[in-house]
Design an enzyme around this catalytic site. Structure first.
Site, PDB file in Angstrom:
ATOM      1  N   GLY A 193       0.812  -1.221   0.000  1.00 18.38           N
ATOM      2  CA  GLY A 193       0.000   0.000   0.000  1.00 18.38           C
ATOM      3  C   GLY A 193       0.840   1.263   0.000  1.00 18.38           C
ATOM      4  CD  GLU A 194       3.617   2.359   4.241  1.00 15.95           C
ATOM      5  OE1 GLU A 194       4.566   3.150   4.369  1.00 15.95           O
ATOM      6  OE2 GLU A 194       3.245   1.597   5.163  1.00 15.95           O
TER       7      GLU A 194
END
Lengths: 339, 116
Positions: free
Chosen positions: A137-138
């Site tokens: 997600g990053e």
């Protein structure tokens, strides 16, 4: 005129209580608040001492978007020095513009923190450094892939060799270089520090009153203690509508359900919005939250309680918090290797 | 001739009481203070402590804020909950081994308890 003895006794009592009250809450420039000053020496591990070459390499990596899977997000995208080493957003935005659940914490003074991240799941900056790179997600990066990508660039091969002779470009040296750069991101002298050192007028009277509230009626210092204004501890602040387990995800102890690490207050003026989920836009909103004693009482930290601050006390607290903003520290951007 | 049943029970009770009394006499209680976010015994900050099987540690909070002492170790799992300044809670260690004890709120507070 004869004054009744009872009146004299009462006057004495009032005077005594007033003196006690002043003694209990007054603060003076020149009093020993030196434990609120940042230690000059930055903690650093024996196997990764700070050197110029390591800082320069770490800075290149920190601002290089090629560290992400999309080649578009760098560490500095979220930890933006122009935004207090955060991003100005309620919660972080990561790979593919996905909105994450937690706010981007400032990385100011992380060198002094014994545990990293909101839930303290990383013990060292070296352990923490590669986490966001790998997180889908990053930065959504494959670590083996990024090592290959860096290894084909002569500029990086030379920089790694200068920083870590003979160790090569590896996940370990990548993490060590990033951690070293982060150790240089420290708070600068703020009006509060100058006041602590005896510069009487460095902090306004309002801010001084705010410091008094901070130490006493506001109970802020119970958790925001020491030079970095944090106890490095974990607390559930009773944020309305928040269901993030926080530290409980790491340690299954009841009090840690919904508990998050106490953030630094250094440069706090620059790191809005506030709290781990970014739900408050201003410092005033944060102070109002504490004044209410939190909203959700389920598993509330036992240090939380209604404060009954008046508007003047709240305003003075804001003024004090703004006195923790340090002098701007110029950040020069690196020239990144392209071949 | 057999002794009456009640007499047997009386003898057994005396023996058990004697054993318990002996154990109680040997078991010690050590006070571990929480002071300035550190574990302190008799004024000295500690990171390890060695006690005997059956001994009790009394965790006493001297700080103006709450602590929450716990251990998730195989030897002894416990969560004393949060308690304020002036209050204390006890844990008795009834097996030999090593336990890691921390404060949940302030994880810098950590000691290793060796039980012999």
């Amino acid at each position: 005129m004869k004054i009744h003895p009872k009146f004299i006794l009462m006057a004495h009592k009032v005077l005594f209580i007033t003196c006690l009250s002043i003694a209990a809450t007054s603060i003076q420039a020149g009093e020993d608040y030196s434990h609120f000053l940042r230690p000059a020496e930055v903690p650093q591990p024996d196997n990764n001492r700070i050197t110029t070459a390591r800082v320069e390499l770490g800075k290149m990596l920190f601002f290089d978007p090629r560290l992400s899977g999309s080649n578009w997000i760098s560490c500095g995208t979220c930890h933006n020095p122009a935004l207090g080493w955060s991003d100005g957003l309620p919660t972080a935005v990561g790979h593919g513009m996905g909105v994450l659940e937690r706010a981007t914490p400032t990385i100011l003074n992380t060198a002094y923190q014994p545990l990293q991240l909101w839930d303290g799941r990383a013990r060292t900056l070296e352990q923490q450094a590669l986490g966001p790179l790998k997180a889908t997600g990053e930065m959504n990066q494959d670590l083996d892939e990024v090592i290959r990508e860096l290894s084909v660039l002569k500029g990086y091969r030379d920089a790694f060799e200068d920083a870590y002779p003979g160790e090569g470009i590896t996940k370990e040296t990548l993490a060590k270089a990033l951690a070293t750069y982060e150790r240089t991101i420290v708070s600068t002298e703020a009006p509060f520090d100058r006041w602590v050192k005896g510069e009487t007028h460095a902090m306004s009277k309002t801010a001084q009153k705010g410091f008094e509230v901070f130490l006493n009626k506001g109970r802020c210092v119970l958790c925001h203690s020491g030079f970095n204004f944090t106890d490095n501890g974990f607390h559930n602040l009773g944020l309305k509508g928040d269901h993030d387990p926080g530290r409980y995800g790491i340690r299954k102890i009841k009090i840690l359900k919904g508990a998050f690490k106490t953030p630094t207050l250094r440069d706090v003026e620059l790191t809005a919005p506030y709290m781990h989920n970014g739900m408050y836009k201003t410092l005033k909103e944060v102070i109002d939250h504490y004044d209410r004693g939190g909203d959700t009482k389920d598993n509330l930290d036992p240090n939380m309680q209604p404060l009954h601050l008046n508007p003047s006390e709240k305003a003075s607290l804001v003024s004090f918090l703004k006195s923790l903003t340090g002098e701007p520290a110029p950040v020069t951007l690196p020239r990144l290797p392209i071949e | 001739m057999h002794k009456p049943l009640t007499q047997k029970r009386l003898h057994a009770a005396i023996i058990v009481t004697a054993i318990l009394a002996a154990a109680t006499a040997q078991a010690a209680e050590v006070t571990v203070n929480q002071h300035d976010k550190a574990f302190v015994v008799e004024g000295n900050k500690i990171e390890t402590i060695t006690i005997n099987v059956g001994d009790t540690l009394r965790f006493k909070n001297d700080d103006p804020f709450f602590h929450n002492i716990f251990s998730l170790s195989d030897l002894k799992t416990f969560d004393l909950g949060s308690f304020p300044k002036g209050k204390s809670k006890t844990v008795t260690f009834d097996r030999a081994g090593m336990a890691e004890v921390e404060c949940a709120i302030h994880p810098e507070m950590y000691i290793e308890v060796t039980v012999k």
